[in-house]
Design an enzyme around this catalytic site. Structure first.
Site, PDB file in Angstrom:
ATOM      1  N   ASP A  71      24.317   1.630  -2.682  1.00 40.13           N
ATOM      2  CA  ASP A  71      25.374   1.095  -3.526  1.00 40.13           C
ATOM      3  C   ASP A  71      25.980   2.291  -4.216  1.00 40.13           C
ATOM      4  O   ASP A  71      25.264   3.177  -4.699  1.00 40.13           O
ATOM      5  CB  ASP A  71      24.853   0.067  -4.539  1.00 40.13           C
ATOM      6  CG  ASP A  71      26.005  -0.707  -5.171  1.00 40.13           C
ATOM      7  OD1 ASP A  71      26.990  -1.011  -4.453  1.00 40.13           O
ATOM      8  OD2 ASP A  71      25.949  -1.001  -6.376  1.00 40.13           O
ATOM      9  N   PHE A 153      37.500   6.798   2.377  1.00 41.32           N
ATOM     10  CA  PHE A 153      37.885   5.419   2.090  1.00 41.32           C
ATOM     11  C   PHE A 153      37.712   5.175   0.600  1.00 41.32           C
ATOM     12  O   PHE A 153      37.311   6.067  -0.146  1.00 41.32           O
ATOM     13  CB  PHE A 153      37.056   4.432   2.923  1.00 41.32           C
ATOM     14  CG  PHE A 153      35.558   4.594   2.781  1.00 41.32           C
ATOM     15  CD1 PHE A 153      34.840   3.801   1.898  1.00 41.32           C
ATOM     16  CD2 PHE A 153      34.866   5.536   3.528  1.00 41.32           C
ATOM     17  CE1 PHE A 153      33.461   3.942   1.762  1.00 41.32           C
ATOM     18  CE2 PHE A 153      33.486   5.687   3.410  1.00 41.32           C
ATOM     19  CZ  PHE A 153      32.790   4.888   2.518  1.00 41.32           C
TER      20      PHE A 153
END
Length: 197
Positions: A71, A153
């Site tokens: 994460d 990204f």
């Protein structure tokens, strides 16, 4: 040996393979699209580490494979560390990179340049039958006002790593892997796994 990366993100899979495979040449990295589908649980943790562990535990529980999950997100000084664990859904829907990026830039519109310090943070969790490993990494930098670059990204086009005038999205894959938050945490995991797998 097969390891599951609990993600469908092809860029994360490619990154994990680039970093883990040289250290662990006998490991085959699979993604969620390579295993029997299962219902993924929400990322309900308050920290990156909690969310990474949730995903890694679920992957291992459903597939029996050693599972890696990460994460990660962006923390902005002027926003008291936000968007943080909400980075992927900052603008409301999960994974709308363009909307997230635009909202963040709008929120920082009146913030002076000297207060645009930021960091990318990553926690990586590994779960197998023997237990759990947790590693982390941080890449310091600053927000730039206009998106630049096409590599990467998420918030990469508006994040310039410390010591660079270019954004993360303007760096080569090799440059980014060497300094990125995810690269740091994956290399730390690889070092721990060398003696384990």
């Amino acid at each position: 040996m097969k390891i599951l990366l609990a993600s469908r993100n092809p860029k994360k899979l490619a990154e994990l393979r680039r970093i883990l495979v040289p250290a662990l040449p006998d490991v085959e990295v699979l993604g969620l699209d390579d295993v029997e589908p299962y219902d993924e649980v929400p990322e309900s943790g308050a920290t990156f580490a909690e969310n990474a562990l949730i995903k890694a535990r679920e992957g291992h529980r459903h597939t029996g494979l050693p599972t890696v999950a990460d994460d990660s997100g962006l923390t902005v000084d002027a926003l008291n560390g936000m968007p943080g664990v909400l980075s992927a859904r900052w603008a409301g829907s999960h994974g709308d990179d363009e909307a997230n990026l635009r909202l963040l830039l709008d929120q920082l519109g009146d913030v002076p340049d000297e207060r645009l310090g930021a960091a990318f943070v990553c926690a990586v969790a590994y779960v197998d039958d023997a237990g759990e490993i947790l590693t982390d990494g941080t890449m310091l930098g600053r927000i730039v006002r206009q998106p630049r670059g096409t590599n990467g990204f998420g918030y990469d086009p508006i994040f310039a790593p410390a010591g660079y005038e270019r954004t993360s999205a303007e760096l080569s894959v090799e440059e980014k892997d060497a300094i990125s938050h995810r690269g740091q945490s994956l290399r730390a995991l690889a070092e721990r796994l060398v003696s384990r797998v």
